[in-house]
Each structure stands twice: as structure tokens, then as C-alpha cells.
Design a protein around this motif. Structure first.
Motif, short mmCIF file in Angstrom:
data_model
loop_
_atom_site.label_atom_id
_atom_site.label_comp_id
_atom_site.label_asym_id
_atom_site.label_seq_id
_atom_site.Cartn_x
_atom_site.Cartn_y
_atom_site.Cartn_z
N LYS A 76 0.84 -1.26 -0.20
CA LYS A 76 -0.07 -0.30 0.10
C LYS A 76 0.84 1.14 -0.02
O LYS A 76 0.61 2.30 -0.68
N THR A 77 1.97 1.18 0.71
CA THR A 77 3.08 2.25 0.86
C THR A 77 4.06 1.76 0.31
O THR A 77 4.56 0.68 0.63
N LYS A 78 4.85 2.54 -0.82
CA LYS A 78 6.02 1.68 -1.48
C LYS A 78 7.27 1.94 -0.38
O LYS A 78 7.51 2.70 0.42
N PRO A 79 7.85 0.66 -0.41
CA PRO A 79 8.83 0.37 0.52
C PRO A 79 10.36 1.18 -0.13
O PRO A 79 10.50 1.26 -1.11
N PHE A 80 10.99 1.41 0.85
CA PHE A 80 12.28 2.00 0.61
C PHE A 80 13.27 0.73 0.18
O PHE A 80 12.90 -0.22 0.44
N PRO A 81 14.44 1.05 -0.73
CA PRO A 81 15.27 -0.05 -1.17
C PRO A 81 15.37 -0.97 0.26
O PRO A 81 15.53 -2.34 -0.06
N HIS A 82 16.07 -0.56 1.17
CA HIS A 82 16.41 -1.57 2.43
C HIS A 82 15.24 -2.38 2.86
O HIS A 82 15.27 -3.52 3.38
N GLN A 83 13.90 -1.61 3.05
CA GLN A 83 12.68 -2.60 3.13
C GLN A 83 12.45 -3.64 2.24
O GLN A 83 12.07 -4.72 2.58
N GLU B 25 14.41 -5.24 0.22
CA GLU B 25 15.24 -6.15 0.43
C GLU B 25 15.05 -7.05 1.42
O GLU B 25 15.19 -8.39 1.32
N GLU B 26 14.83 -6.51 2.48
CA GLU B 26 14.24 -7.49 3.78
C GLU B 26 13.16 -8.08 3.39
O GLU B 26 13.11 -9.22 3.81
N TRP B 27 12.15 -7.49 2.94
CA TRP B 27 11.03 -8.12 2.50
C TRP B 27 11.23 -9.42 1.50
O TRP B 27 10.61 -10.40 1.96
N PRO C 50 15.57 2.43 15.41
CA PRO C 50 14.06 3.07 15.26
C PRO C 50 13.86 3.71 14.02
O PRO C 50 14.89 4.61 13.94
N GLY C 51 12.72 3.96 13.44
CA GLY C 51 12.58 4.55 12.51
C GLY C 51 13.00 4.04 11.10
O GLY C 51 12.77 4.73 10.12
N LEU C 52 13.28 3.04 11.08
CA LEU C 52 13.82 2.47 9.90
C LEU C 52 12.58 1.47 8.85
O LEU C 52 12.82 1.24 7.90
N GLY C 53 11.70 1.33 9.69
CA GLY C 53 10.49 0.95 9.14
C GLY C 53 10.17 -0.55 9.31
O GLY C 53 9.59 -1.27 8.47
N LYS C 54 10.58 -1.03 10.42
CA LYS C 54 10.37 -2.54 10.91
C LYS C 54 8.90 -2.76 11.02
O LYS C 54 8.32 -3.94 10.38
N THR C 55 7.99 -1.82 11.40
CA THR C 55 6.59 -2.31 11.37
C THR C 55 5.75 -2.22 10.17
O THR C 55 5.26 -3.18 9.81
N LYS C 56 6.29 -1.40 9.00
CA LYS C 56 5.89 -1.59 7.83
C LYS C 56 6.27 -2.90 7.24
O LYS C 56 5.30 -3.58 6.50
N ILE C 57 7.45 -3.28 7.27
CA ILE C 57 7.88 -4.51 6.71
C ILE C 57 7.09 -5.71 7.33
O ILE C 57 6.73 -6.73 6.66
N SER C 58 6.96 -5.62 8.66
CA SER C 58 6.01 -6.76 9.47
C SER C 58 4.61 -6.81 8.89
O SER C 58 4.21 -7.79 8.71
N ILE C 59 4.02 -5.58 8.47
CA ILE C 59 2.64 -5.64 7.96
C ILE C 59 2.88 -6.09 6.48
O ILE C 59 1.86 -6.63 6.05
N ASP C 60 3.76 -5.74 5.75
CA ASP C 60 3.79 -6.06 4.45
C ASP C 60 4.13 -7.69 4.33
O ASP C 60 3.37 -8.50 3.54
N THR C 61 4.66 -8.10 5.14
CA THR C 61 4.98 -9.75 5.34
C THR C 61 3.49 -10.50 5.86
O THR C 61 3.15 -11.48 5.18
#
Length: 169
Positions: A8-15, A17-19, A34-45
Motif C-alpha cells: 500500500k505504501t512503497k517500501p524504501f530499498p532496504h525495506q 530487500e528485507e521483505w 528505530p525509524g527504519l520501518g520494521k513495522t511496515k515490513i511486518s505488515i507487508d509480510t
């Protein structure tokens, strides 16, 4: 599948890659600052695993207040719209009310993706643990430990309890 359906929201390159590396892993720890987007990656997963029919519940343990943020802010911002999502923040001080009991019963039968956020303290209560047990008995869950420093002492009762519970998920 189009990336628009994945995110839904475009990931940054590091996000991204992790996904790519972790989206289908059975276990994974992301120890980013903190602030690097762990929550977003968790939701994407969770969205990816839901689409693959591997989960139908995202169960998040988080500190007080942070658990509300998952439901009120993070899931609505990042969860793709095609996921039929029901979000619920568990509040142990209201657990015995009839309204809370109805909400938990409805959550267990929700046909889409259920997202439950609970505090570490709430998990340690009798009612919180019963609800968590009901979740894993009735749903296919992905469990997230947000700010996992809350379980850093290996001999602590909370740590032991969550580790034992995690084996059921």
C-alpha cells in the motif's frame, strides 16, 4: 503480481530487500534502529502470508500505547486495501466487560485477516493469555514481538511464558 498489490505504501530499498529475503520465513528477527520501518515490513509480510493462505491472524505483542498505534495508525497506513482486515487492540483493564467479550468473540470468527495487538503486560494476565491461546487454536497466526527488549531477560517469567507460547504459533 503487480507491486501495487503487494504494498500500500512503497517500501524504501532496504525495506524491499528485507521483505524479499524474509517474506516467507517461519522465523525472523529485524534488529534495525528505530525509524527504519520494521513495522511496515511486518505488515507487508503479514499481507503476503495472508494472500498465500498461510496466516489469517497477525498477533502483535508490544509495549502499552505502542499496541494501540499498530491498530490506529500503522495497519491502516500500510495494509493493502484488498486484505479484509479487522484490527483490535486488546486492553486488559476492559477485558471482563461484555463489550470486550463480544469483540473478542467476533474477532475469532472474522473471515478476513485479523490483527490483534496486545501489551506484554496484558499477555501475562489470565484473560489475555486465554485470548492469545484462543487465537492460536482458532487462527493461523503470525506473531510479532515489537520492541522485543521487553523479553530480554532469559530467566524472567514474561520471557519464559512468551517463548513457550511462541512454540504454539
Amino acid at each position: 503480481m503487480s507491486p501495487a498489490l503487494y504494498f500500500k505504501t512503497k517500501p524504501f530499498p532496504h525495506q524491499y530487500e528485507e521483505w524479499e529475503q524474509s517474506r516467507s520465513s517461519e522465523t525472523r528477527a529485524i534488529f534495525w534502529e528505530p525509524g527504519l520501518g520494521k513495522t511496515k515490513i511486518s505488515i507487508d509480510t503479514a499481507s503476503h502470508l495472508y494472500r498465500a493462505d498461510k496466516i489469517d491472524c497477525l498477533f502483535v505483542l508490544a509495549p502499552n500505547g505502542v499496541h494501540d498505534n499498530w491498530i490506529a495508525d500503522e495497519v491502516p497506513i500500510h495494509m493493502p486495501d484488498h486484505c479484509d482486515t479487522l484490527g483490535m487492540a486488546y486492553h486488559s483493564r476492559k477485558a471482563k466487560t461484555k463489550k470486550a467479550q463480544r469483540e473478542r468473540a467476533a474477532a475469532l470468527t472474522h473471515e478476513g485477516l485479523l490483527v490483534v495487538a496486545m501489551t506484554y503486560e496484558g499477555f501475562m494476565t489470565k484473560d489475555g493469555r486465554k485470548f492469545a491461546d484462543d487465537l492460536v487454536k482458532n487462527r493461523k497466526c503470525l506473531m510479532i514481538l515489537d520492541e522485543s527488549t521487553r523479553i530480554k531477560s532469559p530467566n524472567a517469567k514474561r520471557t519464559k511464558s512468551i517463548c513457550i507460547f511462541g512454540k504454539k504459533v
